[in-house]
Design a protein around this motif. Structure first.
Motif, PDB file in Angstrom:
ATOM      1  N   THR A 136      39.259  46.957  40.699  1.00  0.00           N
ATOM      2  CA  THR A 136      39.943  46.645  39.451  1.00  0.00           C
ATOM      3  C   THR A 136      41.446  46.768  39.628  1.00  0.00           C
ATOM      4  O   THR A 136      41.960  47.833  39.973  1.00  0.00           O
ATOM      5  CB  THR A 136      39.471  47.581  38.331  1.00  0.00           C
ATOM      6  OG1 THR A 136      38.076  47.348  38.094  1.00  0.00           O
ATOM      7  CG2 THR A 136      40.252  47.339  37.051  1.00  0.00           C
ATOM      8  N   ALA A 137      42.155  45.668  39.391  1.00  0.00           N
ATOM      9  CA  ALA A 137      43.613  45.659  39.538  1.00  0.00           C
ATOM     10  C   ALA A 137      44.164  44.410  38.862  1.00  0.00           C
ATOM     11  O   ALA A 137      43.577  43.338  38.947  1.00  0.00           O
ATOM     12  CB  ALA A 137      44.007  45.683  41.015  1.00  0.00           C
ATOM     13  N   LEU A 138      45.311  44.578  38.203  1.00  0.00           N
ATOM     14  CA  LEU A 138      46.004  43.478  37.551  1.00  0.00           C
ATOM     15  C   LEU A 138      47.463  43.494  37.967  1.00  0.00           C
ATOM     16  O   LEU A 138      48.000  44.552  38.327  1.00  0.00           O
ATOM     17  CB  LEU A 138      45.895  43.593  36.027  1.00  0.00           C
ATOM     18  CG  LEU A 138      44.508  43.387  35.403  1.00  0.00           C
ATOM     19  CD1 LEU A 138      44.574  43.626  33.904  1.00  0.00           C
ATOM     20  CD2 LEU A 138      43.972  41.993  35.697  1.00  0.00           C
ATOM     21  N   PRO A 139      48.153  42.341  37.906  1.00  0.00           N
ATOM     22  CA  PRO A 139      49.571  42.313  38.281  1.00  0.00           C
ATOM     23  C   PRO A 139      50.387  43.261  37.420  1.00  0.00           C
ATOM     24  O   PRO A 139      50.084  43.492  36.239  1.00  0.00           O
ATOM     25  CB  PRO A 139      49.969  40.849  38.044  1.00  0.00           C
ATOM     26  CG  PRO A 139      48.689  40.081  38.093  1.00  0.00           C
ATOM     27  CD  PRO A 139      47.637  41.002  37.565  1.00  0.00           C
ATOM     28  N   ASN A 147      39.893  41.884  38.046  1.00  0.00           N
ATOM     29  CA  ASN A 147      40.798  41.688  39.177  1.00  0.00           C
ATOM     30  C   ASN A 147      41.489  40.332  39.044  1.00  0.00           C
ATOM     31  O   ASN A 147      40.842  39.334  38.708  1.00  0.00           O
ATOM     32  CB  ASN A 147      40.010  41.748  40.494  1.00  0.00           C
ATOM     33  CG  ASN A 147      40.907  41.570  41.709  1.00  0.00           C
ATOM     34  OD1 ASN A 147      41.137  40.453  42.132  1.00  0.00           O
ATOM     35  ND2 ASN A 147      41.394  42.683  42.246  1.00  0.00           N
ATOM     36  N   GLN A 148      42.797  40.316  39.305  1.00  0.00           N
ATOM     37  CA  GLN A 148      43.542  39.049  39.290  1.00  0.00           C
ATOM     38  C   GLN A 148      44.483  39.003  40.471  1.00  0.00           C
ATOM     39  O   GLN A 148      45.224  39.955  40.742  1.00  0.00           O
ATOM     40  CB  GLN A 148      44.340  38.888  37.986  1.00  0.00           C
ATOM     41  CG  GLN A 148      45.168  37.598  37.961  1.00  0.00           C
ATOM     42  CD  GLN A 148      45.957  37.412  36.675  1.00  0.00           C
ATOM     43  OE1 GLN A 148      45.494  37.783  35.606  1.00  0.00           O
ATOM     44  NE2 GLN A 148      47.155  36.842  36.797  1.00  0.00           N
ATOM     45  N   ARG A 171      43.631  33.467  40.559  1.00  0.00           N
ATOM     46  CA  ARG A 171      42.365  33.593  39.846  1.00  0.00           C
ATOM     47  C   ARG A 171      42.249  34.951  39.183  1.00  0.00           C
ATOM     48  O   ARG A 171      42.708  35.962  39.716  1.00  0.00           O
ATOM     49  CB  ARG A 171      41.220  33.425  40.846  1.00  0.00           C
ATOM     50  CG  ARG A 171      39.844  33.562  40.269  1.00  0.00           C
ATOM     51  CD  ARG A 171      38.846  33.837  41.364  1.00  0.00           C
ATOM     52  NE  ARG A 171      39.217  35.020  42.148  1.00  0.00           N
ATOM     53  CZ  ARG A 171      38.362  35.935  42.582  1.00  0.00           C
ATOM     54  NH1 ARG A 171      37.076  35.803  42.352  1.00  0.00           N
ATOM     55  NH2 ARG A 171      38.766  36.973  43.277  1.00  0.00           N
ATOM     56  N   LEU A 172      41.637  34.930  37.971  1.00  0.00           N
ATOM     57  CA  LEU A 172      41.283  36.158  37.270  1.00  0.00           C
ATOM     58  C   LEU A 172      39.765  36.270  37.266  1.00  0.00           C
ATOM     59  O   LEU A 172      39.059  35.337  36.878  1.00  0.00           O
ATOM     60  CB  LEU A 172      41.794  36.119  35.820  1.00  0.00           C
ATOM     61  CG  LEU A 172      41.264  37.224  34.894  1.00  0.00           C
ATOM     62  CD1 LEU A 172      41.750  38.595  35.348  1.00  0.00           C
ATOM     63  CD2 LEU A 172      41.668  36.972  33.447  1.00  0.00           C
ATOM     64  N   LEU A 173      39.274  37.433  37.718  1.00  0.00           N
ATOM     65  CA  LEU A 173      37.832  37.676  37.772  1.00  0.00           C
ATOM     66  C   LEU A 173      37.504  38.870  36.888  1.00  0.00           C
ATOM     67  O   LEU A 173      38.097  39.944  37.032  1.00  0.00           O
ATOM     68  CB  LEU A 173      37.392  37.955  39.212  1.00  0.00           C
ATOM     69  CG  LEU A 173      35.928  38.389  39.384  1.00  0.00           C
ATOM     70  CD1 LEU A 173      34.998  37.227  39.088  1.00  0.00           C
ATOM     71  CD2 LEU A 173      35.682  38.927  40.790  1.00  0.00           C
ATOM     72  N   VAL A 198      38.772  32.687  35.548  1.00  0.00           N
ATOM     73  CA  VAL A 198      39.834  31.834  35.002  1.00  0.00           C
ATOM     74  C   VAL A 198      40.832  31.596  36.120  1.00  0.00           C
ATOM     75  O   VAL A 198      41.318  32.547  36.746  1.00  0.00           O
ATOM     76  CB  VAL A 198      40.535  32.501  33.790  1.00  0.00           C
ATOM     77  CG1 VAL A 198      41.676  31.607  33.290  1.00  0.00           C
ATOM     78  CG2 VAL A 198      39.541  32.770  32.673  1.00  0.00           C
ATOM     79  N   THR A 199      41.114  30.327  36.398  1.00  0.00           N
ATOM     80  CA  THR A 199      42.040  29.988  37.475  1.00  0.00           C
ATOM     81  C   THR A 199      43.379  29.556  36.898  1.00  0.00           C
ATOM     82  O   THR A 199      43.467  29.070  35.766  1.00  0.00           O
ATOM     83  CB  THR A 199      41.473  28.852  38.346  1.00  0.00           C
ATOM     84  OG1 THR A 199      41.210  27.716  37.519  1.00  0.00           O
ATOM     85  CG2 THR A 199      40.194  29.295  39.031  1.00  0.00           C
TER      86      THR A 199
END
Length: 525
Positions: A406-409, A449-450, A454-456, A522-523
């Motif tokens: 799990t990680a986001l910008p 995760n993004q 891509r965002l997953l 989501v791409t």
């Protein structure tokens, strides 16, 4: 004028019927007059043809020329002309010499006298008709030349019918024409009476100005009301106001049932505050039958009202995540109080080292999760949601794991979904997973995760999962109820998730691998 206005009907039905009666009366009277004129014209034309035929027949008969040449015209032809005149009912038949001397006449005393009338065309060999006043009065007459075997004109035949007789003929048709006119008027009045009853039922006896005011108010309300309004009939869509067109993205101009969303195409009155999800909105729909003045419902006709709940639904999602966090904090406060009493008691017992170990063990685990999420996830609303759901899962005895992936910008502007959309998607998926997990081995696993492209978002649980058909049905359902199982449990939640995913042209799929897994992708575009 005042009396006329007072007597003039006020209702639309009354005014329409009075005007129709006046028009019908004028039409019947004019028709009767035209029929009389036509009868007179036809009578005159028939009379001219009759006398022309008689005059021509007698003039062409060889016996007529022979009697004139033999000098026995009166002796031979007078009985013949009187017999023909009596049989045909005309006024007179006169046979004369070219110098107008009469050989025959209805009045024997006129024989030998001069014929009164025009004979010039006949002397030139023409057969003609005219209206002329002779010894018997005004008449319609025909004159034909009599020729001998060599073609020489030896006499003339005049046959006539009195105009008085013609008038008597067409006047005799008055009773028939009058009877037809009265019958037509009576039938028309019966039809008008039926129309009046129907108009009274349909307009409820309202006056034209009342109907105009009602229409103006009705039109103004339809355009200004903040709720969508649709009137459905058996034949299709009778009315759609501006707000309904906006909420349902309907085209301008006439709307057919095929243009409506699937949940509005079928006749289904009686629905109250049913929630439906379209591609970009959450709508609250109520439907009711259209009633007649007598209280009877119109089959197939219904009124549909639509309210927009899109923004409210998003706010409720965020509020729900804060409520979950608040409940978790309240529960933790209660547990902290118990822990504090335990630590104080252990200190009083002289076991300070054990008290420190007991106090820091659970705090380190909780703080580790907070620190990891705060470092990996830049969106504060999502951090609050995950912490709240983790605490909620612990209270329900469910093992909720937030994976290390799990990680986001760090920059929230780079996120492919907004914070509210993240809360909507992840919150609903986690709720569904906690409801659907196996109670004998309850666990839920979450990954968010993004990267640059891509965002997953992946949420797995220990439940049985859904097959593709059931999952597709769950995403289309426009309402949610916790009383059922399967798709009903995921109705509104999955529909809201699908709405967000479709808005960003992403994908939403369900698999059954190491558990029931729902994945959102989501791409970047």
């Amino acid at each position: 004028m005042a009396r006329i206005r007072a007597a003039w009907p006020r209702s639309l039905a009354g005014q329409a019927i009075v005007l129709q009666i006046l028009v019908i009366a004028v039409v019947v009277a004019a028709g009767s007059a035209l029929a009389l004129l036509d009868a007179r014209r036809d009578g005159d034309s028939a009379a001219r043809q009759q006398v022309l035929g008689i005059a021509t027949s007698l003039a062409d008969a060889p016996s007529t020329a022979q009697a004139i040449e033999a000098g026995r015209a009166t002796e031979i032809l007078q009985p013949v002309t009187e017999a023909v005149r009596t049989h045909t009912g005309i006024a007179f038949i006169t046979i004369m010499a070219p110098d107008r001397t009469r050989f025959t006449h209805t009045d024997p005393s006129q024989i030998g006298g001069a014929y009164i009338g025009t004979i010039g065309p006949a002397l030139r060999g023409e057969t003609f008709t005219e209206s002329y006043t002779g010894t018997l009065g005004p008449s319609v007459r025909a004159v034909a030349p009599v020729r001998d075997s060599s073609g020489r004109i030896v006499g003339l035949v005049a046959a006539g019918i009195l105009q008085k007789s013609l008038a008597d003929r067409w006047r005799a048709q008055w009773p028939i024409i009058a009877a037809v006119g009265v019958g037509a008027l009576a039938i028309s009045l019966i039809g008008v009476w039926g129309i009046r009853r129907r108009l009274l039922r349909q307009t409820r006896g309202l006056r034209p100005e009342e109907l105009r005011v009602m229409y103006d108010h009705h039109d103004a309300i339809l355009h200004s009301v903040s709720e969508g309004l649709i009137v459905l009939e058996d034949a299709g869509v009778a009315l759609v106001n501006d707000e309904a067109r906006r909420l349902l993205s309907l085209p301008a101009g006439p709307v057919e049932r095929a243009d409506l969303p699937e949940f509005l195409r079928e006749h289904d009155p009686g629905v109250r505050d049913e929630i439906h999800v379209t591609d970009d909105r959450v709508l609250v729909v109520s439907r009711s039958k259209v009633g007649h003045p007598g209280g009877r419902a119109t089959d197939g006709s219904e009124v549909v009202t639509i309210r927009d709940r899109t923004e409210l639904q998003g706010a409720l999602g965020e509020l729900n995540s804060l409520k979950v966090l608040t409940d978790s904090l309240r529960s933790q406060a209660h547990e902290a109080a118990n822990t504090l009493h335990t630590i104080v008691t252990m200190v009083e017992m002289g076991r300070a080292d054990d008290a420190v170990t007991f106090a820091t063990a659970e705090l380190e685990l909780s703080q580790h999760l907070v620190d990891r999420l705060s470092a990996a996830v830049s969106e504060p609303a999502l951090v609050a949601l995950l912490l709240g759901k983790s605490a909620q899962a612990g209270e329900r005895g469910i093992e909720l794991t937030i994976t290390e992936d799990t990680a986001l910008p760090a920059d929230t502007d780079e996120l492919l979904l907004s914070g509210q959309e993240m809360v909507t998607v992840l919150g609903n998926l986690i709720d569904n997973a906690m409801d659907a997990c196996d109670r004998s081995d309850p666990w839920v696993e979450v990954t968010v995760n993004q990267d640059d492209e891509r965002l997953l978002i992946r949420v797995a649980d220990s439940g049985e999962g859904m097959d593709a058909k059931l999952f597709e049905k769950a995403m289309r359902r426009g309402y949610s109820t916790k009383r059922g199982t399967g798709a009903d449990q995921h109705g509104l939640g999955l529909a809201l998730v699908a709405q967000v995913v479709n808005r960003h042209h992403g994908s939403l799929r369900a698999d059954v691998t190491y558990g029931s897994v729902v994945t959102v992708t989501v791409t970047a575009r």
